[in-house]
Write a protein that holds these residues in place. Structure first.
Motif: not given
Length: 334
Positions: A181, A237, A228-229, A197, A195, A183-184, A226, A277
Motif C-alpha cells: 500500500r 482512483t 491510495l490505489s 491519477k 499517486p 498512503t497519505e 487507507k 482503498g
C-alpha cells in the motif's frame, strides 16, 4: 511472491532471532549478482525490477544460494513479462527478507531484516545508475516486498533539490509498486511519491492490492490506514465499478518459465473500496484463488494481483512510456 500449488495455506511462522545489520551490500559489479542485466536490449527505455518475496524457509534475510536463485528466477520470469515488450530489464539478486520476517514480533529485529534487504537493493540501484542506465528513461517496478523496496528507492534517491534527484525525477516514466500500500502519510512525508491519477500520467506510482471484499485486515492493507490505489481496468482512483468487459486478459503462466499458458478476456471486474482503498475484484470465486500463505486471510488475492489484470498492466506500461517519450520530445523541440 509467486503462485504455489498447494492444498491449503503454507504456514509461515517466525522464531525469535537476533538480527545484525549487514556490514556491506553485495558487489553489483559482479555479473553473478544480476538476474537480468539488460535483457531485451532492443527496447529504448529501462525497467529496474525488484523481486517479490520467495524465501519461505529462512528466519531473517536469505542467503544467496543456488536454490534461492532458482526460485527467485522462477518468480521473476513471471513478473518480467509485463515489461519485456517495452523496456530493457535490470533485476538484481538481493538478500531479501524471508516471508517469516513478516510475522516477527520483535519490531526492531523485523525492521533490521528489511533494512538489510534494502541495503542490497540500494547498492544495486546506485550501480545501475552509474554504470548501466546511460541516461535512458526509467521505470521502477516491484511486487509485494519488491514494491516496498521501490518506495524506499523513491525515498532515498528521488527527493530534494540535488542535481541527481532532479534528473532522476525528470527521467522517471512511472513506478509500478503493486501489492504494497501507498498512503497519505507516505505522500505527505515524501512528496516525490506521487499517486497516479489516470492512464497516461508519468512520474507517478501505480499501486493496488486485490481482495474479494470480505477481508478486514491484512499485512498489505490496513483498515486504519487507507491505501491510495488506482483501478487497472478504468484507471480511476474513485470507487466507480469497472465492468469485467474492460479486463483485456487475466492470465495463467508457467510457474518456472513465465510463459503465458492461457489468457481469459473479460473474466473479472473491479472497484476500489471507498474506506480501505483495496481493489475489490468482482465476479471471482476465491475457492479458485486461495490465499496460499498463512500470512494472508482467505479472501486476500495478493498472490494474483498481477495475473488478474495482466494484459491491462502490460498495455499500460506501453501507454505511459509512449506518453513520456511524446512529452519529452515535445519539450526538447520547444
Amino acid at each position: 511472491m509467486f503462485i504455489m500449488i498447494m492444498s491449503g495455506p503454507m504456514s509461515i511462522e517466525s522464531k525469535a532471532a537476533r538480527v545484525l545489520p549487514f556490514t556491506s551490500p553485495l558487489d553489483y559489479s559482479l555479473a553473478d549478482n544480476w538476474l537480468y542485466d539488460g535483457a531485451y536490449p532492443e527496447n529504448e527505455v529501462d525497467v529496474f525490477m525488484v523481486a517479490p518475496s520467495v524465501d519461505t524457509r529462512s528466519e531473517g534475510n536469505c542467503a544467496i544460494t543456488p536454490e534461492y536463485k532458482k526460485i527467485f528466477r522462477y518468480a521473476m520470469n513471471q513478473q518480467q513479462a509485463i515489461y519485456a515488450e517495452t523496456a530493457r530489464i535490470y533485476a538484481p539478486y538481493y538478500r531479501q527478507a524471508a516471508l517469516k520476517a513478516y510475522s516477527m514480533e520483535d519490531t526492531a529485529a523485523k525492521e533490521q531484516v528489511f533494512a538489510n534487504a534494502y541495503k542490497d537493493v540500494s547498492a544495486a540501484f546506485k550501480y545501475y545508475l552509474e554504470h548501466k542506465n546511460n541516461g535512458r528513461p526509467l521505470i521502477l517496478a516491484g511486487f509485494s516486498q519488491g514494491a516496498d523496496m521501490c518506495y524506499r528507492l523513491l525515498e532515498e534517491y528521488y527527493g530534494g533539490d540535488s542535481e541527481r534527484a532532479v534528473s532522476l525525477r525528470a527521467n522517471l516514466i512511472a513506478v509500478y509498486a503493486i501489492g504494497w500500500r501507498m498512503t497519505e502519510d507516505m505522500v505527505s512525508k515524501y512528496p516525490q511519491i506521487v499517486p497516479a491519477k489516470g492512464e497516461t500520467d508519468t512520474g507517478v506510482v501505480i499501486s493496488y492490492e486485490c481482495e474479494d471484499g470480505n477481508v478486514q485486515e491484512s499485512i498489505t492493507i490496513s483498515s486504519k490506514d487507507k491505501a491510495l490505489s488506482i483501478n487497472p481496468l478504468n484507471w480511476r482512483t474513485d470507487s466507480r465499478v469497472a465492468d469485467k468487459s474492460l479486463n483485456k486478459g487475466s492470465v495463467g503462466q508457467d510457474s518456472k518459465t513465465g510463459a503465458i499458458t492461457k489468457v481469459e478476456v473479460g473474466k473479472y471486474g473491479a472497484y476500489i473500496d471507498p474506506a480501505k482503498g483495496s481493489l475489490i475484484v468482482t465476479g471471482i470465486d476465491t475457492k479458485d484463488y486461495p490465499a496460499g500463505l498463512s500470512l494472508f486471510p482467505e479472501g486476500s488475492l495478493h498472490l494474483y494481483d498481477n495475473f488478474l489484470f495482466f494484459v491491462n498492466l502490460q498495455e499500460n506500461v506501453k501507454k505511459r512510456t509512449a506518453s513520456f517519450i511524446k512529452s519529452k520530445n515535445a519539450s526538447n523541440a520547444a
